[in-house]
Design a protein around this motif. Sequence first.
Motif, PDB file in Angstrom:
ATOM      1  N   MET A  30       0.837  -1.198   0.000  1.00  0.00           N
ATOM      2  CA  MET A  30       0.000   0.000   0.000  1.00  0.00           C
ATOM      3  C   MET A  30       0.875   1.252   0.000  1.00  0.00           C
ATOM      4  SD  MET A  30      -2.881   1.067   2.791  1.00  0.00           S
ATOM      5  CE  MET A  30      -3.591  -0.583   2.732  1.00  0.00           C
ATOM      6  N   SER A  31       0.478   2.238  -0.807  1.00  0.00           N
ATOM      7  CA  SER A  31       1.279   3.448  -0.961  1.00  0.00           C
ATOM      8  C   SER A  31       0.867   4.571  -0.027  1.00  0.00           C
ATOM      9  CB  SER A  31       1.180   3.950  -2.412  1.00  0.00           C
ATOM     10  OG  SER A  31       1.616   2.948  -3.304  1.00  0.00           O
ATOM     11  N   ILE A  32      -0.129   4.325   0.818  1.00  0.00           N
ATOM     12  CA  ILE A  32      -0.588   5.372   1.720  1.00  0.00           C
ATOM     13  C   ILE A  32      -0.793   4.783   3.113  1.00  0.00           C
ATOM     14  CG2 ILE A  32      -3.083   5.043   1.265  1.00  0.00           C
ATOM     15  CD1 ILE A  32      -3.222   8.174   1.240  1.00  0.00           C
ATOM     16  N   LEU A  33      -0.496   5.607   4.117  1.00  0.00           N
ATOM     17  CA  LEU A  33      -0.693   5.181   5.495  1.00  0.00           C
ATOM     18  C   LEU A  33      -2.061   5.647   5.983  1.00  0.00           C
ATOM     19  CD1 LEU A  33       2.792   6.271   6.886  1.00  0.00           C
ATOM     20  CD2 LEU A  33       2.104   3.964   6.175  1.00  0.00           C
ATOM     21  N   LYS A  34      -2.677   4.878   6.870  1.00  0.00           N
ATOM     22  CA  LYS A  34      -3.989   5.259   7.400  1.00  0.00           C
ATOM     23  C   LYS A  34      -3.954   6.646   8.036  1.00  0.00           C
ATOM     24  CE  LYS A  34      -6.035   0.716   8.251  1.00  0.00           C
ATOM     25  NZ  LYS A  34      -6.638  -0.184   9.267  1.00  0.00           N
ATOM     26  N   GLU A  35      -2.842   6.958   8.717  1.00  0.00           N
ATOM     27  CA  GLU A  35      -2.732   8.259   9.381  1.00  0.00           C
ATOM     28  C   GLU A  35      -2.819   9.419   8.393  1.00  0.00           C
ATOM     29  OE1 GLU A  35       0.877   6.172  10.234  1.00  0.00           O
ATOM     30  OE2 GLU A  35      -1.013   5.099   9.994  1.00  0.00           O
TER      31      GLU A  35
ATOM     32  N   LEU B 167     -20.327  10.497  13.097  1.00  0.00           N
ATOM     33  CA  LEU B 167     -19.624   9.382  12.446  1.00  0.00           C
ATOM     34  C   LEU B 167     -18.855   8.529  13.450  1.00  0.00           C
ATOM     35  CD1 LEU B 167     -18.245  11.323   9.340  1.00  0.00           C
ATOM     36  CD2 LEU B 167     -20.212   9.774   9.399  1.00  0.00           C
ATOM     37  N   LYS B 168     -18.875   8.936  14.715  1.00  0.00           N
ATOM     38  CA  LYS B 168     -18.161   8.181  15.745  1.00  0.00           C
ATOM     39  C   LYS B 168     -18.721   6.762  15.828  1.00  0.00           C
ATOM     40  CE  LYS B 168     -16.364   8.680  20.464  1.00  0.00           C
ATOM     41  NZ  LYS B 168     -14.962   8.719  20.033  1.00  0.00           N
ATOM     42  N   GLY B 169     -17.825   5.787  15.924  1.00  0.00           N
ATOM     43  CA  GLY B 169     -18.243   4.398  15.973  1.00  0.00           C
ATOM     44  C   GLY B 169     -18.266   3.732  14.615  1.00  0.00           C
ATOM     45  N   SER B 170     -18.104   4.523  13.557  1.00  0.00           N
ATOM     46  CA  SER B 170     -18.023   3.934  12.219  1.00  0.00           C
ATOM     47  C   SER B 170     -16.611   3.404  11.992  1.00  0.00           C
ATOM     48  CB  SER B 170     -18.382   4.972  11.149  1.00  0.00           C
ATOM     49  OG  SER B 170     -17.442   6.026  11.129  1.00  0.00           O
ATOM     50  N   ARG B 171     -16.414   2.701  10.904  1.00  0.00           N
ATOM     51  CA  ARG B 171     -15.135   2.042  10.655  1.00  0.00           C
ATOM     52  C   ARG B 171     -14.228   2.847   9.719  1.00  0.00           C
ATOM     53  NH1 ARG B 171     -14.834  -3.006  12.412  1.00  0.00           N
ATOM     54  NH2 ARG B 171     -13.207  -3.512  10.887  1.00  0.00           N
TER      55      ARG B 171
ATOM     56  N   VAL C 281      -9.807  12.938  15.083  1.00  0.00           N
ATOM     57  CA  VAL C 281      -9.075  11.998  15.938  1.00  0.00           C
ATOM     58  C   VAL C 281     -10.035  11.252  16.861  1.00  0.00           C
ATOM     59  CG1 VAL C 281      -7.448  11.836  17.874  1.00  0.00           C
ATOM     60  CG2 VAL C 281      -6.858  13.207  15.874  1.00  0.00           C
ATOM     61  N   SER C 282     -10.992  11.978  17.438  1.00  0.00           N
ATOM     62  CA  SER C 282     -11.943  11.346  18.361  1.00  0.00           C
ATOM     63  C   SER C 282     -12.895  10.408  17.635  1.00  0.00           C
ATOM     64  CB  SER C 282     -12.732  12.404  19.132  1.00  0.00           C
ATOM     65  OG  SER C 282     -13.594  13.119  18.276  1.00  0.00           O
ATOM     66  N   VAL C 283     -13.189  10.714  16.389  1.00  0.00           N
ATOM     67  CA  VAL C 283     -14.123   9.892  15.604  1.00  0.00           C
ATOM     68  C   VAL C 283     -13.480   8.583  15.150  1.00  0.00           C
ATOM     69  CG1 VAL C 283     -15.306   9.763  13.367  1.00  0.00           C
ATOM     70  CG2 VAL C 283     -15.648  11.743  14.848  1.00  0.00           C
ATOM     71  N   VAL C 284     -12.225   8.640  14.714  1.00  0.00           N
ATOM     72  CA  VAL C 284     -11.596   7.424  14.165  1.00  0.00           C
ATOM     73  C   VAL C 284     -10.938   6.568  15.247  1.00  0.00           C
ATOM     74  CG1 VAL C 284     -11.178   8.579  11.960  1.00  0.00           C
ATOM     75  CG2 VAL C 284      -9.338   8.462  13.639  1.00  0.00           C
ATOM     76  N   SER C 285     -10.796   7.084  16.452  1.00  0.00           N
ATOM     77  CA  SER C 285     -10.183   6.311  17.535  1.00  0.00           C
ATOM     78  C   SER C 285     -11.080   5.120  17.866  1.00  0.00           C
ATOM     79  CB  SER C 285     -10.017   7.184  18.781  1.00  0.00           C
ATOM     80  OG  SER C 285      -9.135   8.235  18.525  1.00  0.00           O
ATOM     81  N   ARG C 286     -10.469   3.938  17.860  1.00  0.00           N
ATOM     82  CA  ARG C 286     -11.239   2.729  18.187  1.00  0.00           C
ATOM     83  C   ARG C 286     -10.297   1.619  18.649  1.00  0.00           C
ATOM     84  NH1 ARG C 286     -11.915   3.247  12.448  1.00  0.00           N
ATOM     85  NH2 ARG C 286     -10.713   1.681  11.302  1.00  0.00           N
TER      86      ARG C 286
END
Length: 213
Positions: free
Chosen positions: A1-6, A176-180, A208-213
């Motif tokens: 993969m050429s891109i990081l999730k961050e 969108l919190k809780g989504s994947r 940051v708060s939305v994608v934290s899981r």
Amino acid sequence: MSILKEQLLLYAVTDRAWVGRQTLLEQIEDALKGGVTLVQLREKDLEEGEFLREAIQVRALCRRYHVPLIINDNVDIALQSGADGVHVGIEDAPVAEIRQRVGKNFIIGATAKTVQQARLAEEGGADYLGVGAVFPSPTKQSAIRITNEQLNEICSSVSIPAVAIGGITRDNLSQLKGSRIDGVAVVSALFSAEDIKATAEQLKQEAVSVVSR
């Protein structure tokens, strides 16, 4: 993969509808100063030569901030300008065809509104998905809406990361919190702001708060 999730956390998509008080380059730089992690240059109406000149300028700006530059739709401009990748819609050339042309180190993002589209993009070699519209979009009023349930279903159907897009603002981002999702793509919420830098900082904190899981 050429891109990081961050790098997908806060994805800025340009729209020159709000150019005036600042130039597009000034707006993008303020967004970069505010912490956006990816920039997509979207130009639907510029002549090719002008688009290329602009893309080269934006590429140089993004490199100063160590942020990847994605070109919307136009593979030729992306390659000629030295951009890091391209984002293609459902109506554009198939991802597999683009991947064969650009090689493995070039980022390809693809729009997906269904599980089938998501899987086809991944199989074709896409690095990430843009999924939406998750809310009514002022920039694409005819865009098909995606429910949170559909969003999660699409994200769960593939192994590549995904960003939510479409009508996202500071006021609704928390929904969108809780989504994947791995990030959010914003257009008017960022570039229509009076203080783009401060808005980017605030949107990033929310993301940051939305994608934290």
